[in-house]
Design a protein around this motif. Structure first.
Motif, mmCIF file in Angstrom:
data_model
loop_
_atom_site.group_PDB
_atom_site.id
_atom_site.type_symbol
_atom_site.label_atom_id
_atom_site.label_comp_id
_atom_site.label_asym_id
_atom_site.label_seq_id
_atom_site.Cartn_x
_atom_site.Cartn_y
_atom_site.Cartn_z
ATOM 1 N N ALA A 192 0.819 -1.217 0.000
ATOM 2 C CA ALA A 192 0.000 0.000 0.000
ATOM 3 C C ALA A 192 0.854 1.268 0.000
ATOM 4 C CB ALA A 192 -0.935 0.006 1.209
ATOM 5 N N VAL A 193 2.163 1.117 0.172
ATOM 6 C CA VAL A 193 3.061 2.271 0.254
ATOM 7 C C VAL A 193 3.325 2.830 -1.143
ATOM 8 C CG1 VAL A 193 5.389 3.023 0.862
ATOM 9 C CG2 VAL A 193 4.143 1.478 2.386
ATOM 10 N N LYS A 194 3.054 4.126 -1.302
ATOM 11 C CA LYS A 194 3.288 4.787 -2.584
ATOM 12 C C LYS A 194 4.233 5.977 -2.482
ATOM 13 C CE LYS A 194 -1.255 3.550 -4.444
ATOM 14 N NZ LYS A 194 -2.533 4.059 -5.011
ATOM 15 N N LEU A 195 4.398 6.510 -1.249
ATOM 16 C CA LEU A 195 5.221 7.693 -1.031
ATOM 17 C C LEU A 195 6.030 7.510 0.244
ATOM 18 C CD1 LEU A 195 2.412 10.346 -1.617
ATOM 19 C CD2 LEU A 195 4.222 9.769 -3.245
ATOM 20 N N PHE A 196 7.140 8.241 0.354
ATOM 21 C CA PHE A 196 7.946 8.173 1.570
ATOM 22 C C PHE A 196 7.154 8.541 2.828
ATOM 23 C CE2 PHE A 196 11.798 8.331 -1.188
ATOM 24 C CZ PHE A 196 12.423 7.210 -0.663
ATOM 25 N N PRO A 197 6.241 9.549 2.788
ATOM 26 C CA PRO A 197 5.466 9.866 3.996
ATOM 27 C C PRO A 197 4.647 8.691 4.532
ATOM 28 C CG PRO A 197 5.344 11.680 2.459
ATOM 29 C CD PRO A 197 6.042 10.571 1.743
ATOM 30 N N HIS A 198 4.367 7.698 3.695
ATOM 31 C CA HIS A 198 3.628 6.524 4.158
ATOM 32 C C HIS A 198 4.467 5.670 5.110
ATOM 33 C CE1 HIS A 198 0.977 6.734 0.274
ATOM 34 N NE2 HIS A 198 0.759 7.733 1.115
ATOM 35 N N LEU A 199 5.779 5.926 5.160
ATOM 36 C CA LEU A 199 6.678 5.203 6.074
ATOM 37 C C LEU A 199 6.984 6.016 7.329
ATOM 38 C CD1 LEU A 199 9.236 3.842 3.434
ATOM 39 C CD2 LEU A 199 7.416 2.551 4.562
ATOM 40 N N LYS A 200 6.294 7.126 7.515
ATOM 41 C CA LYS A 200 6.543 8.027 8.641
ATOM 42 C C LYS A 200 6.518 7.277 9.972
ATOM 43 C CE LYS A 200 4.773 12.256 10.810
ATOM 44 N NZ LYS A 200 3.724 13.311 10.750
ATOM 45 N N ASP A 201 7.534 7.568 10.798
ATOM 46 C CA ASP A 201 7.684 7.018 12.157
ATOM 47 C C ASP A 201 8.006 5.528 12.184
ATOM 48 O OD1 ASP A 201 7.167 9.521 13.240
ATOM 49 O OD2 ASP A 201 5.010 9.173 13.318
ATOM 50 N N ASN A 202 8.242 4.928 11.034
ATOM 51 C CA ASN A 202 8.643 3.519 10.985
ATOM 52 C C ASN A 202 10.156 3.397 10.899
ATOM 53 O OD1 ASN A 202 6.229 1.581 10.721
ATOM 54 N ND2 ASN A 202 5.678 3.253 9.342
ATOM 55 N N ARG A 203 10.666 2.272 11.412
ATOM 56 C CA ARG A 203 12.095 1.983 11.264
ATOM 57 C C ARG A 203 12.317 1.355 9.895
ATOM 58 N NH1 ARG A 203 16.285 2.277 14.239
ATOM 59 N NH2 ARG A 203 15.034 2.766 16.079
ATOM 60 N N VAL A 204 13.223 1.959 9.134
ATOM 61 C CA VAL A 204 13.469 1.525 7.756
ATOM 62 C C VAL A 204 14.965 1.313 7.553
ATOM 63 C CG1 VAL A 204 13.190 2.096 5.317
ATOM 64 C CG2 VAL A 204 11.467 2.850 6.977
ATOM 65 N N ALA A 205 15.335 0.117 7.139
ATOM 66 C CA ALA A 205 16.738 -0.187 6.854
ATOM 67 C C ALA A 205 17.121 0.403 5.497
ATOM 68 C CB ALA A 205 16.966 -1.693 6.853
ATOM 69 N N ILE A 206 18.375 0.833 5.397
ATOM 70 C CA ILE A 206 18.865 1.426 4.150
ATOM 71 C C ILE A 206 20.383 1.360 4.143
ATOM 72 C CG2 ILE A 206 18.983 3.771 5.086
ATOM 73 C CD1 ILE A 206 18.026 4.794 2.339
ATOM 74 N N GLU A 207 20.959 1.266 2.961
ATOM 75 C CA GLU A 207 22.423 1.296 2.835
ATOM 76 C C GLU A 207 22.933 2.724 2.909
ATOM 77 O OE1 GLU A 207 24.698 -1.104 0.032
ATOM 78 O OE2 GLU A 207 22.806 -2.013 -0.598
ATOM 79 N N ASN A 208 24.138 2.870 3.438
ATOM 80 C CA ASN A 208 24.746 4.202 3.565
ATOM 81 C C ASN A 208 24.888 4.905 2.221
ATOM 82 O OD1 ASN A 208 25.006 4.049 6.335
ATOM 83 N ND2 ASN A 208 27.086 3.221 6.260
ATOM 84 N N ARG A 209 25.114 4.147 1.144
ATOM 85 C CA ARG A 209 25.323 4.770 -0.177
ATOM 86 C C ARG A 209 24.092 5.574 -0.593
ATOM 87 N NH1 ARG A 209 27.625 1.475 -3.349
ATOM 88 N NH2 ARG A 209 27.749 -0.358 -1.985
ATOM 89 N N PHE A 210 22.919 5.202 -0.105
ATOM 90 C CA PHE A 210 21.707 5.976 -0.379
ATOM 91 C C PHE A 210 21.417 6.967 0.744
ATOM 92 C CE2 PHE A 210 20.623 1.754 -2.449
ATOM 93 C CZ PHE A 210 20.985 2.164 -3.718
ATOM 94 N N ALA A 211 21.583 6.518 1.981
ATOM 95 C CA ALA A 211 21.236 7.355 3.139
ATOM 96 C C ALA A 211 22.079 8.616 3.203
ATOM 97 C CB ALA A 211 21.384 6.551 4.431
ATOM 98 N N ASN A 212 23.343 8.528 2.827
ATOM 99 C CA ASN A 212 24.255 9.675 2.940
ATOM 100 C C ASN A 212 24.220 10.555 1.694
ATOM 101 O OD1 ASN A 212 25.047 8.697 5.444
ATOM 102 N ND2 ASN A 212 26.775 7.543 4.594
ATOM 103 N N THR A 213 23.037 10.863 1.235
ATOM 104 C CA THR A 213 22.863 11.728 0.070
ATOM 105 C C THR A 213 21.871 12.826 0.422
ATOM 106 O OG1 THR A 213 21.021 10.418 -0.831
ATOM 107 C CG2 THR A 213 23.263 9.791 -1.516
ATOM 108 N N PRO A 214 21.929 13.962 -0.281
ATOM 109 C CA PRO A 214 21.005 15.061 0.016
ATOM 110 C C PRO A 214 19.537 14.651 -0.051
ATOM 111 C CG PRO A 214 22.773 15.841 -1.393
ATOM 112 C CD PRO A 214 22.938 14.351 -1.298
ATOM 113 N N SER A 215 19.187 13.823 -1.026
ATOM 114 C CA SER A 215 17.782 13.437 -1.187
ATOM 115 C C SER A 215 17.237 12.725 0.042
ATOM 116 C CB SER A 215 17.619 12.541 -2.424
ATOM 117 O OG SER A 215 17.916 13.252 -3.599
ATOM 118 N N PHE A 216 18.033 11.841 0.626
ATOM 119 C CA PHE A 216 17.543 11.073 1.766
ATOM 120 C C PHE A 216 17.734 11.815 3.087
ATOM 121 C CE2 PHE A 216 17.401 7.710 -1.311
ATOM 122 C CZ PHE A 216 16.353 6.908 -0.879
#
Length: 341
Positions: free
Chosen positions: A130-154
């Motif tokens: 049901a998730v279509k946008l990042f706000p749909h993950l609000k307040d949830n714990r989400v795993a991510i790699e540093n190569r994406f997390a350490n960017t301006p967008s994220f």
């Protein structure tokens, strides 16, 4: 006494000039032949980039493209921490797997995206569908790699509890250990984990309704490199032609790709007889340009056009896949993760 007429002297001078020009061209050709290669670097990225014998789709793809384009490019794989500084100091001429997620690109000449990256939210639980946008993950714990997390967008996404990880394996382990119910990862990586899980009779991951972010792999050459623009232009042209002919399917380990080859605004299906078989299904086709396929999509096999799927399949090897394809993720490395699933 030997006397030279003006006529003979003129001929002698012309021949001497021609000889000089020929020698100069010869020297130029030799210097070009032995010119130092353009050095491009990238950090390891599981199933995409490696220098230790592991599956490396980007390495395989680019080696094929550079050979076809007759470009003298040398690829180097190094730690992420050293990559940027190596370009700044001139030890590298640029990057061969550049991913732009809001960074400043003013110092680079960038190629077209040669392989898109679709970042999905995935989960063990079907509610992620049901998730279509990042706000749909609000307040949830989400795993991510540093190569994406350490960017301006994220870094701009403040309302998500990011669980940052240095490697793909660490990010996947967050799901396996139930430390994070969601993971942001590339579609191709999630597919490989699903292949690994399915082959081990485990429940596979669910995907968000659509990708939450789109980016892609590019080559990025420093503007300090004199022939950067010509390299990029030759690269772009060669990649596009190879995509259309299906020459990238095998290096990417993808039976079907899709792209708007004929320019009608609808993506077409691209296969190649070296990897695509008549039994491969179309719904796994990976989009090279983000355009949708439809009932009017046509099919290209080895660059030849076919109006229908039946005609395309008739041009493909008829052999059935007797066993499921092995995952590009190493089963031995992931054995502990599979036990925890």
């Amino acid at each position: 006494m030997v006397r030279l007429s003006a006529f003979s002297l003129s001929i002698f001078t012309q021949r001497l000039s021609l000889l000089g020009i020929s020698l100069a061209l010869c020297c130029f050709s030799v210097s070009q032949l032995h010119a130092a290669p353009t050095k491009l670097g990238a950090a390891s990225f599981e199933t995409y980039i490696s220098d230790d014998g592991e599956p490396a789709r980007i390495n395989a793809l680019l080696e094929k493209v550079f050979k076809k384009a007759e470009l003298n490019i040398q690829l180097q794989v190094m730690r992420q921490a050293f990559l940027g500084s190596s370009v700044l100091t001139g030890k590298l001429d640029g990057e061969f797997a550049y991913i732009n997620l809001g960074e400043d690109t003013s110092n680079y000449v960038l190629s077209d995206v040669y392989l898109p990256i679709y970042l999905y939210a995935v989960s063990k639980d079907a509610d992620v569908e049901a998730v279509k946008l990042f706000p749909h993950l609000k307040d949830n714990r989400v795993a991510i790699e540093n190569r994406f997390a350490n960017t301006p967008s994220f870094r701009l996404l403040k309302n998500i509890k990011w669980s940052r990880n240095p490697t793909t394996f660490d990010a996947f382990r967050q799901l396996a250990d139930d430390r994070a119910p969601y993971l942001i990862t590339s579609q191709l990586l999630a597919r490989e984990l699903n292949t690994l899980l399915a082959n081990d009779n485990e429940e596979t991951l669910h995907f968000s309704a659509k990708p939450l972010a789109k980016t892609g792999f590019q080559i990025a050459i420093s503007k300090n490199v004199a022939n950067a623009k010509s390299i990029v232009a030759q690269f772009n042209q060669t990649v596009s032609l190879m995509q259309d002919k299906g020459e990238l399917n095998k290096p990417l380990a993808l039976a079907w790709l899709s792209k708007d080859v004929n320019g009608d605004g609808i993506a077409d299906f691209i296969g190649h007889s070296s990897i695509t078989t008549a039994s491969d299904v179309l719904d796994t086709a990976y989009s090279l340009d983000g355009k949708p396929t439809s009932d009017v999509s046509v099919f290209y096999i080895d660059g030849d056009r076919y109006a229908t799927l039946e005609e395309a399949r008739a041009a493909l090897p008829a052999k059935e896949n007797t066993s499921p394809r092995e995952s590009l993720l190493d089963k031995t490395t992931y054995q502990q993760l599979l036990r925890r699933w």
